[in-house]
Design an enzyme around this catalytic site. Structure first.
Site, PDB file in Angstrom:
ATOM      1  CG  HIS A 356     -84.597 -54.489  22.680  1.00  0.00           C
ATOM      2  ND1 HIS A 356     -83.332 -54.696  23.162  1.00  0.00           N
ATOM      3  CD2 HIS A 356     -85.088 -55.711  22.387  1.00  0.00           C
ATOM      4  CE1 HIS A 356     -83.056 -55.993  23.138  1.00  0.00           C
ATOM      5  NE2 HIS A 356     -84.107 -56.626  22.681  1.00  0.00           N
ATOM      6  CE  LYS A 561     -75.165 -42.621  21.391  1.00  0.00           C
ATOM      7  NZ  LYS A 561     -75.439 -43.627  22.385  1.00  0.00           N
ATOM      8  NE  ARG A 562     -80.070 -46.431  12.345  1.00  0.00           N
ATOM      9  CZ  ARG A 562     -80.733 -47.298  11.580  1.00  0.00           C
ATOM     10  NH1 ARG A 562     -80.296 -48.537  11.449  1.00  0.00           N
ATOM     11  NH2 ARG A 562     -81.809 -46.942  10.928  1.00  0.00           N
ATOM     12  CE  LYS A 567     -80.238 -44.364  19.264  1.00  0.00           C
ATOM     13  NZ  LYS A 567     -79.865 -45.222  20.407  1.00  0.00           N
ATOM     14  CB  THR A 669     -74.947 -51.694  24.255  1.00  0.00           C
ATOM     15  OG1 THR A 669     -75.202 -51.380  22.894  1.00  0.00           O
ATOM     16  CG2 THR A 669     -76.106 -52.463  24.829  1.00  0.00           C
ATOM     17  CE  LYS A 673     -70.884 -52.113  21.924  1.00  0.00           C
ATOM     18  NZ  LYS A 673     -71.657 -51.747  20.734  1.00  0.00           N
TER      19      LYS A 673
END
Ligand code: NBG
Length: 856
Positions: A356, A561-562, A567, A669, A673
């Site tokens: 991952h 998100k985390r 990110k 992911t 959504k």
């Protein structure tokens, strides 16, 4: 009374009956929490029937089964989702009206099961949903952490972690499953022996034994035909034997609870290496419990081990359950007396591994000494495996010790778990095309040379049941009315939405739905704010006008998100500061009012990300209170991001930020959504964004910016990126760094220090190219605001995006796994068995009290 009315009347009676049996109190007098439990228990009936029918169907068909091992799950709340999945929701709404309870309150009465950190755990839960919906025989294995992921509070802009006691009251979906409980051994010494076919084995003596109690949760497939599989979770807590009373009596509480505590906490870290003994104990607990259960099930049906290859496939969700590679081999030889070649054949056939992330720091490595002490038998097996694979490699690649250095499982005093997986597992997959390519070029490049046939890709997906059917009922209705209700299980239907993307009525309706979801979110946030009033009101100041309806047409921009450097929430924060500057200086006026929402947790030990939360909160406070800027721009950080919060946030979004440094987000992911809920994506060409863009079409995907993976990796290889150059060349960037060091944002010394640390980090390292991409990002964000003003065109783009989402259903991902990795066949629920079980219920579940005796 027609049939539907009769059913509703029955359901009401059933609920009233359960209230009396469970609480001895009429339903109307129960607390919300008690009502929620009552409804859950009542709803469980139909699910237990399907669960029993699924089990019997599998027993009859004896199919190949999937065993899915994951240290994390993030299922979200179960009650309403399960009611939806068994198609009982429409009636349930009527029941709620007649019985006068609020469905939202019932849903919120339980905690969100917090058994995971981020993407990988949520993915596992989407997969559980799809497996059951598609009738694949599968069991998920995990741990029942007592305190799941921590609860995040934001106090004066600082993340505070508190334990989330999500299990402190019972959760009625979780039931004790004693037949799957297991005894698990740690520590001890080895005695040499041989098995019945003469292979060397090791027997453990003087070990510590722990009982892993098993609890199961039904994984409810959607629709009339859905199966109910099980998620089995192990816990060491409640077992009296695990508590060392003699240590307790001697005053050593730590030693007394050493083993009851194994499943106390989920390690709150994703994509950061952990080296904690408890974590290793957890990993083995899961593996040992799962494999014991697997063999128990296998021997119920067969007595010939050579069938294992045909009947069992095991998926390792990341390396956390990698010990299974050694444990399966060990059990086969030691307990089931196979030859080593046969055990090897079975293990290398049955096991598969999903990677991952390519982040080096996330690759699990354990100290050999710790591993040997805690798990001596598994260490012995790993040594044998390593000897064997290194010998093989030496045979085929003589005089290449460099290669050995890179592929040896035992290297530099560490046990390299990903390497163990690469040698043993049959298939190794990444989670998006780009990522699957990258693993063969970077972290696993030597393994790719050795075993090219093992490597494959399965692009992630999400379940459309939770991520639109449940969380966005209005949009779901629009799908029903356009592409037909079949979309819930037939993801290929979505392309048909293209036809409607120019239909003025549908576009208008889409925009109205979005407004209504924004309103719903604002109301929800306002209640949160009320609850949290006093804790940090400044953050929320002026965002909501109490008593007034929220304005229409505000642009909702989400990054949820985390928190992680790659990110790049930092880039978003810096962009907001630039926007602030331009609005303040009147060099730019946003064409629409923009509302930016952040949410996400930082690992407790990730200091830089905790500094960043401070920065975001300070920017929020500053902007929201500035009378020149706040009419145009508002920013908030919503605390304690989890699945339930995501269900409220995502339907309200106009855009989502997917702005990772290209090459570093394995898949992502949340982008799916958002897309499914009609939000456009602002992002880099990274992870699954690339594939989503292909599916949607470039014209409808206009907000891509930034350096590509090749540019980034080139700069990394050449070490040619100098953040100082960006600062020197661009006055705006210089202003940002100066501002971070100034007193503009900081209101107390700790904040100032935090922002200075961020400035130094950017100036000296900026390892994730934040400054490099910042200006093109800033321009793209402005372009996006401008595009939003053309409402008609915007609605068209959103519908075109949704039309491209089909491929990113987790149903498609599961079909890919089933076909390319597991070789797994569907086993439809046997309708005759289902009817028989229903009959048993009907015959036996009539009434608990005999009025003739009772009234005497
Ligand atoms: C995450 C990646 C995401 C990916 C999910 C699910 C971990 C360790 N990795 O990009 O960062 O979407 O896994 O595959 O949670």
């Amino acid at each position: 009374m027609d049939q539907e009315e009769a059913l509703i009347a029955y359901q009401i009676q059933h609920i009233r009956q359960v209230a009396l049996i469970e609480f001895g109190t009429p339903f109307d007098e129960l607390t919300i929490r008690e009502k929620a439990e009552t409804i859950t228990i009542a709803a469980r009936e139909i699910i237990l029937i399907r669960q029993a029918a699924t089990k019997k169907t599998y027993a009859k068909e004896k199919p190949k089964k999937l065993y899915y091992l994951s240290l994390e799950y993030l299922p979200g709340r179960w009650t309403i989702m399960n009611i939806i999945n068994v198609l009982a929701f429409e009636n349930f709404k009527k029941v709620a009206t007649l019985m006068n309870f609020s469905i939202d309150e019932i849903e919120e009465a339980y905690y969100d099961p917090a058994l995971g950190n981020g993407g990988l755990g949520r993915l596992a839960s989407c997969f559980m949903d799809s497996l059951a919906t598609l009738n694949y025989p599968a069991t998920g294995y995990g741990l029942l952490y007592e305190y799941g992921i921590f609860k995040q509070e934001i106090i004066y802009g600082t993340q505070i972690e508190t334990a989330e006691s999500w299990l402190d009251r019972r959760n009625n979906w979780i039931r004790y499953a004693p037949q799957s409980s297991a005894k698990v051994q740690y520590n001890g010494e080895l005695r040499d022996g041989v098995n019945k076919v003469g292979e060397a084995t090791h027997t453990l003596v003087n070990y510590d034994e722990v009982t892993a109690q098993c609890f199961s949760v039904p994984m409810v497939g959607y629709g009339e035909k859905g199966s109910v599989n099980l998620l089995k979770l192990f816990s060491t807590r409640a077992m009296a034997k695990n508590f060392k009373i003699s240590c307790f009596s001697a005053g050593d509480l730590a030693a007394a609870t050493k083993y009851t505590q194994i499943t106390s906490v989920l390690y709150p870290s994703d994509a950061v290496e952990l080296g904690k003994e408890y974590r290793l104990m957890q990993e083995y607990l899961l593996v040992s419990g799962a494999l014991q259960d697997l063999f128990r099930e296998f021997f119920q049906d067969y007595n010939d081990l050579s069938l294992l290859k045909e009947k069992v496939t095991i998926q390792l969700n990341d390396t956390h359950p990698a010990i299974a590679c050694a444990e399966l081999l060990r059990i086969l030889v030691r307990d089931y007396h196979t030859t080593i070649p046969m055990a090897w054949e079975i293990a290398t056939h049955c096991l598969n591994y999903t990677n991952h992330t390519i982040l080096q720091e996330a690759l699990e490595k354990w100290d050999e000494s710790l591993f040997r002490r805690l798990l001596p038998r598994q260490m012995k097996t790993i040594e044998l495996i390593n000897q064997f694979v290194c010998d093989e490699v030496r045979k085929n690649h003589p005089y290449n010790e460099d290669l050995i250095h890179h592929i040896s499982i035992l290297q530099d005093g560490k046990v390299h778990m990903a390497r163990l997986c690469c040698h043993i597992c049959s298939k190794i997959n990444g989670v998006a095309k780009l990522h699957s390519e990258l693993i063969t070029e970077t972290i696993f490049k030597d393994f790719y040379k050795l075993y090219p046939q093992k490597f494959t890709n399965v692009t992630n997906g999400v379940t459309f049941r939770r991520w639109v059917l449940k969380c966005n009922p209005l949009l779901s209705k629009l799908f029903d009315d356009t592409i037909g209700p079949g979309w819930v299980t037939d993801y290929e239907k979505f392309v048909n939405l293209r036809k409607f993307s120019d239909d003025p009525k549908i576009k208008q309706r889409f925009l109205e739905i979005k407004e209504s979801n924004k309103k719903r979110l604002i109301h929800y946030l306002a209640t949160l704010r009320k609850e949290r009033e006093g804790s940090d009101d400044s953050l929320w100041a002026g965002v909501f006008h109490t008593n007034k309806e929220p304005e229409q047409g505000i642009f909702f921009d989400l990054q949820i998100k985390r928190l992680h450097e790659y990110k790049r929430q930092m880039m978003n924060a810096l962009h907001l500061l630039l926007l602030y500057k331009e609005i303040k200086e009147k060099s730019y006026t946003p064409p629409v009012k923009k509302f930016t929402l952040f949410a996400g947790k930082s690992a407790a030990s990730y200091a830089l990300m905790k500094d960043l939360i401070r920065l975001i909160c300070a920017i929020s406070r500053h902007i929201n209170q500035d009378s020149d800027v706040s009419p145009h721009l508002r920013v908030i950080f919503v605390a304690n991001y989890n699945v339930s919060l995501a269900e409220k946030l995502i339907p309200a979004a106009d855009v989502s930020q997917q702005i990772s440094t290209a090459g570093f987000e394995a898949s992502g992911t949340s982008l799916f959504k958002f897309c499914l809920n009609g939000a456009l994506l602002v992002g880099t060409l990274d992870g699954a964004t690339i594939e989503l863009k292909e599916a949607v079409g470039d014209d409808s995907f206009p907000f891509i910016f930034g350096a590509t993976k090749d540019e980034i990796f080139h700069k990394i290889d050449e070490r040619s990126y100098k953040p100082g150059d960006e600062i020197n060349q661009h006055p705006n960037i210089r202003w940002l760094i100066e501002t971070l060091r100034s007193d503009l944002l900081a209101t107390y010394p700790e904040e100032k220090e935090a922002f200075c640390r961020i400035a130094s980090y950017l100036e000296s390292k900026d390892p994730y190219f934040t400054l490099f991409d910042l200006l093109s990002y800033h321009e793209t964000q402005k372009k996006c605001l401008q595009a939003f003003t053309d409402r008609d065109r915007w609605a068209h783009l959103c519908l075109m995006n949704i039309a491209g989402i089909g491929h990113f259903s987790s149903d498609r991902s599961i079909e890919d796994y089933a076909k390319n990795i597991w070789d797994l066949k569907k086993v439809p629920l046997n309708q005759q068995i289902l009817e028989e079980i229903k009959d048993i219920f009907v015959a036996n579940d009539k009434c608990t009290i005999d009025p003739t005796i009772f009234k005497k």
